[in-house]
Enzyme design. Structure first.
Site, PDB file in Angstrom:
ATOM      1  NE  ARG A  35      -4.259  -1.948   1.630  1.00 47.16           N
ATOM      2  CZ  ARG A  35      -4.307  -2.890   2.408  1.00 47.16           C
ATOM      3  NH1 ARG A  35      -3.606  -3.124   3.455  1.00 47.16           N
ATOM      4  NH2 ARG A  35      -5.320  -3.826   2.192  1.00 47.16           N
ATOM      5  CE  LYS A  47       0.519  13.943 -14.977  1.00 46.09           C
ATOM      6  NZ  LYS A  47       0.392  14.376 -16.254  1.00 46.09           N
ATOM      7  CD  GLU A  90       8.880  15.238 -22.752  1.00 46.89           C
ATOM      8  OE1 GLU A  90       8.069  16.356 -22.767  1.00 46.89           O
ATOM      9  OE2 GLU A  90       8.237  13.875 -23.008  1.00 46.89           O
ATOM     10  CE  LYS A  97       6.558  17.140 -14.404  1.00 46.84           C
ATOM     11  NZ  LYS A  97       6.763  15.849 -15.208  1.00 46.84           N
ATOM     12  CD  GLU A 149      -2.328  16.497 -16.480  1.00 48.64           C
ATOM     13  OE1 GLU A 149      -1.295  16.284 -16.134  1.00 48.64           O
ATOM     14  OE2 GLU A 149      -2.943  16.327 -17.518  1.00 48.64           O
ATOM     15  NE  ARG A 156       1.988  16.769 -13.281  1.00 46.68           N
ATOM     16  CZ  ARG A 156       2.542  16.071 -12.629  1.00 46.68           C
ATOM     17  NH1 ARG A 156       2.064  16.152 -11.416  1.00 46.68           N
ATOM     18  NH2 ARG A 156       3.551  15.422 -12.802  1.00 46.68           N
ATOM     19  CG  ASN A 197      -0.463  16.365 -20.790  1.00 47.06           C
ATOM     20  OD1 ASN A 197       0.458  15.301 -20.731  1.00 47.06           O
ATOM     21  ND2 ASN A 197      -1.163  16.703 -19.922  1.00 47.06           N
ATOM     22  CG  HIS A 229       2.500  14.670 -24.379  1.00 49.28           C
ATOM     23  ND1 HIS A 229       3.310  15.930 -24.492  1.00 49.28           N
ATOM     24  CD2 HIS A 229       3.035  14.056 -23.668  1.00 49.28           C
ATOM     25  CE1 HIS A 229       4.502  15.783 -23.806  1.00 49.28           C
ATOM     26  NE2 HIS A 229       4.416  14.631 -23.229  1.00 49.28           N
ATOM     27  CG  HIS A 278       0.213  10.450 -25.251  1.00 54.12           C
ATOM     28  ND1 HIS A 278      -0.536  10.758 -24.195  1.00 54.12           N
ATOM     29  CD2 HIS A 278       1.480  10.086 -25.102  1.00 54.12           C
ATOM     30  CE1 HIS A 278       0.405  10.906 -23.154  1.00 54.12           C
ATOM     31  NE2 HIS A 278       1.667  10.584 -23.877  1.00 54.12           N
ATOM     32  CG  HIS A 319       7.332   9.728 -24.685  1.00 55.01           C
ATOM     33  ND1 HIS A 319       5.949   9.680 -24.842  1.00 55.01           N
ATOM     34  CD2 HIS A 319       7.586  10.884 -23.736  1.00 55.01           C
ATOM     35  CE1 HIS A 319       5.611  10.858 -24.040  1.00 55.01           C
ATOM     36  NE2 HIS A 319       6.374  11.387 -23.410  1.00 55.01           N
TER      37      HIS A 319
HETATM   38  N1  LIG Z   1       5.902  10.382 -15.522  1.00 62.75           N
HETATM   39  C1  LIG Z   1       6.183  11.605 -16.200  1.00 62.75           C
HETATM   40  O1  LIG Z   1       5.826  12.555 -15.719  1.00 62.75           O
HETATM   41  C2  LIG Z   1       6.689  11.436 -17.582  1.00 62.75           C
HETATM   42  C3  LIG Z   1       7.051  12.440 -18.303  1.00 62.75           C
HETATM   43  C4  LIG Z   1       7.241  12.330 -19.620  1.00 62.75           C
HETATM   44  C5  LIG Z   1       7.610  10.896 -19.975  1.00 62.75           C
HETATM   45  N2  LIG Z   1       7.388   9.924 -19.357  1.00 62.75           N
HETATM   46  C6  LIG Z   1       7.391   8.523 -19.772  1.00 62.75           C
HETATM   47  O2  LIG Z   1       8.751   8.136 -19.972  1.00 62.75           O
HETATM   48  C7  LIG Z   1       8.979   7.393 -20.965  1.00 62.75           C
HETATM   49  C8  LIG Z   1      10.125   7.737 -21.816  1.00 62.75           C
HETATM   50  O3  LIG Z   1      11.266   7.807 -20.979  1.00 62.75           O
HETATM   51  P1  LIG Z   1      12.899   7.594 -21.734  1.00 62.75           P
HETATM   52  O4  LIG Z   1      12.901   8.228 -22.954  1.00 62.75           O
HETATM   53  O5  LIG Z   1      13.798   7.680 -20.609  1.00 62.75           O
HETATM   54  O6  LIG Z   1      12.787   5.847 -22.192  1.00 62.75           O
HETATM   55  P2  LIG Z   1      13.650   4.675 -21.366  1.00 62.75           P
HETATM   56  O7  LIG Z   1      13.253   4.701 -20.197  1.00 62.75           O
HETATM   57  O8  LIG Z   1      12.936   3.576 -22.390  1.00 62.75           O
HETATM   58  O9  LIG Z   1      15.214   4.920 -21.905  1.00 62.75           O
HETATM   59  C9  LIG Z   1      15.270   5.415 -23.257  1.00 62.75           C
HETATM   60  C10 LIG Z   1      16.479   4.217 -23.634  1.00 62.75           C
HETATM   61  O10 LIG Z   1      17.632   4.666 -23.112  1.00 62.75           O
HETATM   62  C11 LIG Z   1      18.425   3.631 -22.387  1.00 62.75           C
HETATM   63  N3  LIG Z   1      19.183   4.378 -21.339  1.00 62.75           N
HETATM   64  C12 LIG Z   1      18.647   5.133 -20.203  1.00 62.75           C
HETATM   65  N4  LIG Z   1      19.648   5.847 -19.705  1.00 62.75           N
HETATM   66  C13 LIG Z   1      20.678   5.400 -20.210  1.00 62.75           C
HETATM   67  C14 LIG Z   1      22.067   5.751 -19.988  1.00 62.75           C
HETATM   68  N5  LIG Z   1      22.429   6.612 -19.133  1.00 62.75           N
HETATM   69  N6  LIG Z   1      22.919   5.093 -20.744  1.00 62.75           N
HETATM   70  C15 LIG Z   1      22.511   4.285 -21.584  1.00 62.75           C
HETATM   71  N7  LIG Z   1      21.515   3.854 -21.976  1.00 62.75           N
HETATM   72  C16 LIG Z   1      20.260   4.321 -21.238  1.00 62.75           C
HETATM   73  C17 LIG Z   1      17.216   2.731 -21.712  1.00 62.75           C
HETATM   74  O11 LIG Z   1      17.739   1.550 -21.763  1.00 62.75           O
HETATM   75  C18 LIG Z   1      16.353   2.622 -23.062  1.00 62.75           C
HETATM   76  O12 LIG Z   1      16.756   1.861 -23.815  1.00 62.75           O
HETATM   77  C19 LIG Z   1       7.891   7.062 -21.572  1.00 62.75           C
HETATM   78  O13 LIG Z   1       7.155   5.954 -21.145  1.00 62.75           O
HETATM   79  C20 LIG Z   1       6.981   8.224 -21.184  1.00 62.75           C
HETATM   80  O14 LIG Z   1       5.502   8.112 -21.224  1.00 62.75           O
HETATM   81  C21 LIG Z   1       6.882  10.019 -18.199  1.00 62.75           C
END
Ligand SMILES: NC(=O)c1ccc[n+]([C@@H]2O[C@H](COP(=O)([O-])OP(=O)(O)OC[C@H]3O[C@@H](n4cnc5c(N)ncnc54)[C@H](O)[C@@H]3O)[C@@H](O)[C@H]2O)c1
Length: 376
Positions: A123, A145, A187, A229, A239, A243, A247, A250, A254, A268
């Site tokens: 929990r 999030k 971003e 942020k 949100e 907030r 997006n 997005h 998306h 993404h």
């Molecule tokens: N929670 C939120 O507020 C929020 C905001 C924006 C995006 N997101 C989410 O984030 C995700 C995208 O994140 P992302 O682009 O980091 O993707 P990811 O976590 O898939 O990382 C991208 C790639 O880079 C690799 N990687 C990461 N750090 C590395 C490093 N230092 N060295 C070598 N390889 C590395 C990972 O293994 C992966 O293959 C999406 O699912 C998106 O929806 C969430």
């Protein structure tokens, strides 16, 4: 370089984001105050583990911690029910108790999934974000999030669960592939476009420096993004209003991610880049912003090596009406109506609710035709 710190002001759930270099090696000392006992469970993915898991484990063990690690496959498909179950079970098997702290070491996928697992495990247990991609450092690790994707769409299963701390070590970006760095940069630009024309102007001078790994420029881009942020999240944690501006791009993005199967065809951040250009283009079509701004935004994003139009995607997309259907799964849709973040100018955006579907359709058809595609 001196460490920088950004405070996220959320009353009892407040925390600090520490930004600097060499922080992973000091993590045992800096993170210790967050732990009730010297036991840390670390969730990461295979790519990140290769470069950064051993240094983190060593830093913790040097301070007397015992550690357990969970290593997941890399990529968006990991944000799934199956890997959520795997992660929860692995953390329970590792002996994580209610008062323990879980560390998410990775990009946005690991951060979102681990955050959600932490929100529901016993929990709710605390978690710490150590973001390793540029995208995670400037966006996903901050704000609480968390979640996974469903076959119905992205991030549809999740919870708000704030981390106890965010540790941003810029050095870890050295191993990040260039395509991922560019995706994260999308971003960064988003913050300028949605609410800070001066920041956008600075990025326009520094995009090449940030993309080539210049530490001072990257540090400033990460800090400014985190500050913005943090400000927005402090104002509207769950949100209900402002907030949603985060997006920008997005609703379009998306739908593109869903249409391309959440795969390497379109990352993404790349979907967000195309989506932001579309948001400006749609705003132009509606007469809300000056003509030519979408081209200006696209020119900037292309300098970062990002795709800027659906014609840059190497996969045939569904027709425009099917793309609009995908948009209805967006979390901002209300009462069966679409919501978009639209632009009045660079640095000035607003939330447009109840947007007429026929206008979105008309835009998608016109946008495809403008680049020589018959119909998306
Ligand atoms: N929670 C939120 O507020 C929020 C905001 C924006 C995006 N997101 C989410 O984030 C995700 C995208 O994140 P992302 O682009 O980091 O993707 P990811 O976590 O898939 O990382 C991208 C790639 O880079 C690799 N990687 C990461 N750090 C590395 C490093 N230092 N060295 C070598 N390889 C590395 C990972 O293994 C992966 O293959 C999406 O699912 C998106 O929806 C969430």
């Amino acid at each position: 370089m001196q460490n920088n710190s950004v405070h996220v002001d959320l009353a009892g759930r407040s925390y600090d984001i520490v930004i600097g270099q060499g922080l992973l090696a000091q993590a045992g000392i800096s993170l210790a105050p967050h732990f009730k006992r010297k036991f840390a469970a670390i969730v990461t993915d295979v790519n990140v583990a290769k470069f950064h898991l051993a240094p983190l484990v060593m830093a913790l063990e040097r301070e007397g911690f015992t550690t357990k690690t969970v290593i997941l496959p890399a990529g968006e498909k990991t944000k799934s029910y199956a890997h959520l179950a795997e992660t929860c079970d692995a953390l329970l098997a590792a002996g994580v108790e209610r008062k323990d702290v879980v560390i998410a070491l990775g990009g946005g996928v690991i951060g979102d999934l681990t955050g959600f697992a932490s929100a529901i495990l016993r929990r709710g247990v605390n978690f710490i974000q150590i973001p390793t991609s540029l995208l995670a450092q400037v966006d996903s690790s901050v704000g609480g999030k968390t979640g996974i994707n469903s076959s119905h769409g992205k991030n549809l299963i999740g919870a708000f669960h704030q981390p106890a701390a965010v540790l941003i070590d810029l050095d870890v970006l050295q191993s990040l592939p260039q395509r991922q760095r560019a995706a994260g940069y999308a971003e960064v630009v988003k913050y300028g476009l949605l609410g800070d024309a001066n920041f956008y102007g600075w990025l326009d001078q520094n995009v090449e420096a940030i993309l080539s790994g210049d530490n001072a420029a990257t540090a400033r881009a990460v800090k400014t993004s985190c500050e913005m942020k943090a400000r927005i999240v402090a104002e509207d944690e769950t949100e209900t209003g402002v907030r949603a501006l985060l997006n920008l791009g997005h609703t379009f993005g998306h739908a593109l991610e869903a249409a391309t199967g959440y795969s390497d065809v379109l990352l993404h951040g790349e979907a967000v880049a195309i989506g932001m250009v579309q948001a400006f283009g749609f705003s132009e079509m509606l007469g809300i912003c000056e003509q030519g701004l979408s081209r200006k935004v696209a020119d900037h994003l292309r300098r970062a090596g990002l795709p800027t139009h659906v014609s840059d995607i190497h996969l045939k997309l569904p027709p425009a009406d099917a793309m609009v259907k995908l948009m209805y799964q967006d979390k901002k849709a209300e009462g069966g109506k679409l919501t978009f973040i639209l632009a009045k100018s660079i640095g000035e955006t607003f939330i447009a609710k109840g947007v007429d579907e026929a206008k979105v359709l008309a835009f998608l058809v016109k946008d495809a035709a403008a680049h020589g595609l018959a119909k998306p």
